[in-house]
Motif scaffolding. Structure first.
Motif, mmCIF file in Angstrom:
data_model
loop_
_atom_site.group_PDB
_atom_site.id
_atom_site.type_symbol
_atom_site.label_atom_id
_atom_site.label_comp_id
_atom_site.label_asym_id
_atom_site.label_seq_id
_atom_site.Cartn_x
_atom_site.Cartn_y
_atom_site.Cartn_z
ATOM 1 N N LEU A 1 6.994 -15.784 16.164
ATOM 2 C CA LEU A 1 8.418 -15.473 16.262
ATOM 3 C C LEU A 1 9.237 -16.536 17.003
ATOM 4 O O LEU A 1 10.313 -16.910 16.517
ATOM 5 N N PRO A 2 8.799 -17.043 18.157
ATOM 6 C CA PRO A 2 9.623 -18.061 18.825
ATOM 7 C C PRO A 2 9.815 -19.327 17.993
ATOM 8 O O PRO A 2 10.908 -19.882 17.944
ATOM 9 N N LEU A 3 8.780 -19.759 17.291
ATOM 10 C CA LEU A 3 8.905 -20.948 16.458
ATOM 11 C C LEU A 3 9.827 -20.680 15.271
ATOM 12 O O LEU A 3 10.643 -21.523 14.904
ATOM 13 N N GLY A 4 9.718 -19.507 14.689
ATOM 14 C CA GLY A 4 10.606 -19.149 13.588
ATOM 15 C C GLY A 4 12.057 -19.084 14.035
ATOM 16 O O GLY A 4 12.960 -19.528 13.323
ATOM 17 N N TYR A 5 12.278 -18.548 15.224
ATOM 18 C CA TYR A 5 13.633 -18.491 15.762
ATOM 19 C C TYR A 5 14.166 -19.891 16.039
ATOM 20 O O TYR A 5 15.334 -20.187 15.791
ATOM 21 N N TYR A 6 13.315 -20.762 16.534
ATOM 22 C CA TYR A 6 13.709 -22.140 16.812
ATOM 23 C C TYR A 6 14.088 -22.871 15.523
ATOM 24 O O TYR A 6 15.046 -23.635 15.486
ATOM 25 N N LEU A 7 13.353 -22.624 14.461
ATOM 26 C CA LEU A 7 13.594 -23.318 13.204
ATOM 27 C C LEU A 7 14.810 -22.789 12.455
ATOM 28 O O LEU A 7 15.265 -23.425 11.502
ATOM 29 N N THR A 8 15.356 -21.649 12.837
ATOM 30 C CA THR A 8 16.574 -21.162 12.181
ATOM 31 C C THR A 8 17.760 -22.055 12.490
ATOM 32 O O THR A 8 18.730 -22.060 11.739
ATOM 33 N N GLY A 9 17.702 -22.816 13.546
ATOM 34 C CA GLY A 9 18.787 -23.717 13.894
ATOM 35 C C GLY A 9 18.712 -25.065 13.211
ATOM 36 O O GLY A 9 19.573 -25.921 13.420
ATOM 37 N N ALA A 10 17.714 -25.281 12.368
ATOM 38 C CA ALA A 10 17.571 -26.566 11.684
ATOM 39 C C ALA A 10 18.677 -26.722 10.644
ATOM 40 O O ALA A 10 19.104 -25.763 10.018
ATOM 41 N N GLU A 11 19.110 -27.939 10.462
ATOM 42 C CA GLU A 11 20.173 -28.229 9.507
ATOM 43 C C GLU A 11 19.643 -28.840 8.220
ATOM 44 O O GLU A 11 20.411 -29.424 7.459
ATOM 45 N N ASN A 12 18.365 -28.721 7.971
ATOM 46 C CA ASN A 12 17.778 -29.311 6.772
ATOM 47 C C ASN A 12 16.790 -28.327 6.148
ATOM 48 O O ASN A 12 16.876 -27.128 6.383
ATOM 49 N N ALA A 13 15.863 -28.847 5.382
ATOM 50 C CA ALA A 13 14.923 -27.992 4.655
ATOM 51 C C ALA A 13 13.936 -27.264 5.577
ATOM 52 O O ALA A 13 13.267 -26.335 5.142
ATOM 53 N N LEU A 14 13.840 -27.676 6.831
ATOM 54 C CA LEU A 14 12.943 -26.978 7.764
ATOM 55 C C LEU A 14 13.399 -25.548 8.043
ATOM 56 O O LEU A 14 12.629 -24.744 8.541
ATOM 57 N N ARG A 15 14.629 -25.227 7.713
ATOM 58 C CA ARG A 15 15.140 -23.879 7.914
ATOM 59 C C ARG A 15 14.332 -22.859 7.099
ATOM 60 O O ARG A 15 14.216 -21.705 7.483
ATOM 61 N N ILE A 16 13.759 -23.295 5.994
ATOM 62 C CA ILE A 16 12.948 -22.403 5.155
ATOM 63 C C ILE A 16 11.717 -21.930 5.922
ATOM 64 O O ILE A 16 11.257 -20.803 5.748
ATOM 65 N N LEU A 17 11.197 -22.773 6.807
ATOM 66 C CA LEU A 17 10.013 -22.406 7.583
ATOM 67 C C LEU A 17 10.287 -21.318 8.618
ATOM 68 O O LEU A 17 9.356 -20.794 9.212
ATOM 69 N N SER A 18 11.543 -20.963 8.821
ATOM 70 C CA SER A 18 11.841 -19.883 9.763
ATOM 71 C C SER A 18 11.365 -18.533 9.227
ATOM 72 O O SER A 18 11.253 -17.572 9.977
ATOM 73 N N ALA A 19 11.063 -18.465 7.934
ATOM 74 C CA ALA A 19 10.517 -17.241 7.344
ATOM 75 C C ALA A 19 9.004 -17.176 7.464
ATOM 76 O O ALA A 19 8.390 -16.217 7.004
#
Length: 81
Positions: free
Chosen positions: A37-55
């Motif tokens: 969960l913490p890593l997924g929450y951190y990746l929600t702030g990404a401005e590129n394709a890494l945002r998909i990894l928040s799931a």
């Protein structure tokens, strides 16, 4: 420092997930979900394709639900005891 904690929780989560899949343990899969969960929450702030990894935390959660219902149906119920 925070990034190191995130990657450490990711590593422990992968260990729990692999052990949970091997043992079909819903408890290990659920602990992997909470560790991701913490890593997924951190990746929600990404401005590129890494945002998909928040799931990514959804995968251990789905496995935990599947393992939970499989363990409930496979155990024999004791009547009268």
């Amino acid at each position: 420092m925070i990034i190191a904690v995130l990657w450490l929780s990711f590593a422990v989560s992968l260990i729990c997930l692999i052990a949970g899949i091997m043992n079909q343990s819903w408890k290990l899969a659920l602990s992997s979900f909470f560790l991701l969960l913490p890593l997924g929450y951190y990746l929600t702030g990404a401005e590129n394709a890494l945002r998909i990894l928040s799931a990514l935390p959804a995968v251990p959660l789905i496995l935990a639900v599947i393992f939970y219902f499989q363990s409930g149906k496979s155990s024999p119920k004791q009547k009268g005891k």
